[in-house]
Motif scaffolding. Sequence first.
Motif, mmCIF file in Angstrom:
data_model
loop_
_atom_site.group_PDB
_atom_site.id
_atom_site.type_symbol
_atom_site.label_atom_id
_atom_site.label_comp_id
_atom_site.label_asym_id
_atom_site.label_seq_id
_atom_site.Cartn_x
_atom_site.Cartn_y
_atom_site.Cartn_z
ATOM 1 N N UNK A 313 0.823 -1.203 0.000
ATOM 2 C CA UNK A 313 0.000 0.000 0.000
ATOM 3 C C UNK A 313 0.866 1.265 0.000
ATOM 4 N N UNK A 314 1.896 1.286 0.829
ATOM 5 C CA UNK A 314 2.758 2.473 0.916
ATOM 6 C C UNK A 314 3.427 2.775 -0.421
ATOM 7 N N UNK A 315 3.790 1.766 -1.166
ATOM 8 C CA UNK A 315 4.534 1.972 -2.409
ATOM 9 C C UNK A 315 3.623 2.217 -3.616
ATOM 10 N N UNK A 316 2.337 1.856 -3.506
ATOM 11 C CA UNK A 316 1.448 1.989 -4.663
ATOM 12 C C UNK A 316 0.245 2.895 -4.405
ATOM 13 N N UNK A 317 -0.118 3.078 -3.130
ATOM 14 C CA UNK A 317 -1.342 3.815 -2.819
ATOM 15 C C UNK A 317 -2.596 2.994 -3.019
ATOM 16 N N UNK A 318 -2.443 1.707 -3.320
ATOM 17 C CA UNK A 318 -3.583 0.817 -3.545
ATOM 18 C C UNK A 318 -3.697 -0.190 -2.407
ATOM 19 N N UNK A 319 -4.933 -0.486 -2.027
ATOM 20 C CA UNK A 319 -5.132 -1.510 -1.015
ATOM 21 C C UNK A 319 -4.794 -2.884 -1.585
ATOM 22 N N UNK A 320 -4.068 -3.707 -0.845
ATOM 23 C CA UNK A 320 -3.805 -5.072 -1.312
ATOM 24 C C UNK A 320 -5.090 -5.897 -1.292
ATOM 25 N N UNK A 321 -5.126 -6.931 -2.077
ATOM 26 C CA UNK A 321 -6.299 -7.808 -2.106
ATOM 27 C C UNK A 321 -6.322 -8.669 -0.844
ATOM 28 N N UNK A 322 -7.472 -8.749 -0.160
ATOM 29 C CA UNK A 322 -7.552 -9.644 0.999
ATOM 30 C C UNK A 322 -7.537 -11.094 0.542
ATOM 31 N N UNK A 323 -7.091 -11.983 1.415
ATOM 32 C CA UNK A 323 -7.107 -13.395 1.040
ATOM 33 C C UNK A 323 -8.544 -13.893 0.943
ATOM 34 N N UNK A 324 -8.768 -14.802 0.011
ATOM 35 C CA UNK A 324 -10.074 -15.462 -0.124
ATOM 36 C C UNK A 324 -10.124 -16.703 0.753
ATOM 37 N N UNK A 325 -8.965 -17.307 0.958
ATOM 38 C CA UNK A 325 -8.812 -18.400 1.911
ATOM 39 C C UNK A 325 -7.404 -18.285 2.492
ATOM 40 N N UNK A 326 -7.084 -19.115 3.451
ATOM 41 C CA UNK A 326 -5.735 -19.025 4.033
ATOM 42 C C UNK A 326 -4.928 -20.296 3.771
ATOM 43 N N UNK A 327 -5.198 -20.932 2.619
ATOM 44 C CA UNK A 327 -4.330 -22.003 2.127
ATOM 45 C C UNK A 327 -3.218 -21.341 1.315
ATOM 46 N N UNK A 328 -2.213 -20.841 2.020
ATOM 47 C CA UNK A 328 -1.212 -19.956 1.417
ATOM 48 C C UNK A 328 0.194 -20.544 1.422
ATOM 49 N N UNK A 329 0.335 -21.836 1.788
ATOM 50 C CA UNK A 329 1.652 -22.461 1.807
ATOM 51 C C UNK A 329 2.155 -22.797 0.406
ATOM 52 N N UNK A 330 3.226 -23.549 0.342
ATOM 53 C CA UNK A 330 3.826 -23.921 -0.938
ATOM 54 C C UNK A 330 2.921 -24.879 -1.718
ATOM 55 N N UNK A 377 -2.403 -26.805 -0.684
ATOM 56 C CA UNK A 377 -1.462 -25.959 0.039
ATOM 57 C C UNK A 377 -1.830 -25.945 1.514
ATOM 58 N N UNK A 378 -0.832 -25.836 2.368
ATOM 59 C CA UNK A 378 -1.081 -25.900 3.807
ATOM 60 C C UNK A 378 -1.784 -24.643 4.314
ATOM 61 N N UNK A 379 -2.522 -24.808 5.406
ATOM 62 C CA UNK A 379 -3.205 -23.699 6.046
ATOM 63 C C UNK A 379 -2.206 -22.757 6.712
ATOM 64 N N UNK A 380 -2.554 -21.478 6.766
ATOM 65 C CA UNK A 380 -1.790 -20.504 7.532
ATOM 66 C C UNK A 380 -2.385 -20.414 8.925
ATOM 67 N N UNK A 381 -1.525 -20.165 9.906
ATOM 68 C CA UNK A 381 -2.016 -20.058 11.266
ATOM 69 C C UNK A 381 -2.128 -21.411 11.943
ATOM 70 N N UNK A 382 -2.676 -21.426 13.152
ATOM 71 C CA UNK A 382 -2.666 -22.636 13.974
ATOM 72 C C UNK A 382 -3.828 -23.585 13.744
ATOM 73 N N UNK A 383 -4.824 -23.204 12.937
ATOM 74 C CA UNK A 383 -6.032 -24.011 12.795
ATOM 75 C C UNK A 383 -5.994 -24.868 11.531
ATOM 76 N N UNK A 384 -6.290 -26.149 11.681
ATOM 77 C CA UNK A 384 -6.405 -27.026 10.526
ATOM 78 C C UNK A 384 -7.782 -26.834 9.902
ATOM 79 N N UNK A 385 -7.826 -26.648 8.597
ATOM 80 C CA UNK A 385 -9.080 -26.333 7.916
ATOM 81 C C UNK A 385 -9.412 -27.339 6.809
ATOM 82 N N UNK A 386 -8.836 -28.529 6.916
ATOM 83 C CA UNK A 386 -9.183 -29.579 5.964
ATOM 84 C C UNK A 386 -8.119 -29.911 4.946
#
Length: 534
Positions: A313-330, A377-386
């Motif tokens: 945001x600081x470098x572009x002035x645009x809001x980043x896209x929020x995650x749609x899910x938190x399966x954000x691992x490799x 892809x693995x879940x982010x954070x401490x909660x398993x989501x399937x």
Amino acid sequence: MRILALQFSHHASIAIIENGEIVLFIEEGRLSKIKYDENILHIFNKIKNIKFDFIAYTDCDLTLKKQSILNENLITFLKDYQIEYDQLIPYFFHHHTHAFSAFYNSNFNKAICLVIDNGGTNLEVEGQMFGSEIVSILKFDYKNEKLKVEEVFKICQNREGKTLEKFDKIYSLPTISLGGMYEFFKVLFEIKEPGAVMALSCYGKQNTLPVCFTFDKNLFISNPIFLYEVMAYSKKRMKEACYILQKQTTEIILHYIDYITKNYPNYPICLSGGVFQNCMINFEIIKNHKNIFVDPVSHDGGTALGLAQHIYFEKTGKKPSPYKNIFLGFKYDYSNLIFKLLNNDIIIEKLFFKKTNNSEVAELLSKNNVVAIFQGRSESGPRALGNRSILFNPSDIHGKDKINIIKNREWFRPYAGTVMDEHKKNWFNFYNKENTEFMSYAVEVKKEKQNLIPAITHIDGSCRVQTLKKEDNKHFYNLIEEFYKITNVPILLNTSLNLAGKPLVENFDDLINILQKSEINYGYLPEYDLLIYK
């Protein structure tokens, strides 16, 4: 534009954003197999030879001295791993990074962010050390591609025994933090996680112990008499002490929520910091308040995500896209390996492999078999989501005890459930929350249903719940649907695929290792229709 953010304290983590989209978030512990790992070498190995426009880094206590050391070491590591960049950016404000993670992913354009944790940045105000920040209230306003962030209120903890005040906004108090008290109980009572204090609190009641905090006008100070008596009696008063701590922490946080809604009635509320992993407190909040967003990666690991989004945001002035899910691992592709396993080209000790389907796996679950599901892809954070979950039949009256034995957890620890979205209101009371897709809240199990799902109904009648729509995780949803056809229960017990003291599994080798070393007899890879069995 490609941005890398690094978080160097416990729960060391990285986040990568490309043109406003999150492409990766992962904690070092998932790769090193050391829970709460503070190093970051395994992650560097995974991102070597990549060019970034900006690399930002943070720490829960990034002093100037520490920045100098980190800068020197980081430049060396980046060079060793051939990671190029245009600019290196240190970021000092720990509670801000928590708030960024909550705000940017809430999809709100304005919000009040409440951050509460064990402790963050050590603040110096006009030459006086105010100590480590433990409560922060920040006001966010985004309009016309401009973001204004205002500090509304802050408490720091000091060890000087003095109370300091600055402009009615920043206070320094001689107190243990709310999060710090849970950590203290974990050590004192020799339990495995601070979250176990929350679970045990439901078995206690207040008899003779005094309050753990004195609280007045938004300020709290830990009560030394309470601490003395708890330490003197130790485990003899464990349940009562946990009950008092959970009850009073809830009361203090609800006071802050009421303060925010009274003074900023038109603002939704974002919650972050390790204390908001306490799903029972989050439940008490949603009973009486709407427009609440709890950051599902509210622990320190999630601050890398918030920092990466804010730098964008600081470098572009645009809001980043929020995650749609938190399966954000490799991302992993095991198709060639699975082909070899099914054709006996690879033999793995103690394990067998065959083709399967959801119906067969649902039948195993209905017969009280423990199944590990591993996909995507693995879940982010401490909660398993399937995607990295241990699954079990929630109708088994001994289910909680069976899984606690397998995971080597304390007898009183409860388990979460995942429910098909269209059936959720028949089984649970959600009050002011429509969806709990990230499993951040305990909710109330309807009284007439509690005896049908005893394995996930806690002693207080609550359950931490993940609501699941088919479009959010089709393989997991389809499995629950098949289980529902057999049992008439549209829910599975769902807990993280790990053993006590270990992080969630990340890759196929981790899955094989946990199947070989534990009493879990089945592993299911729905993307490949593969069943692993002993």
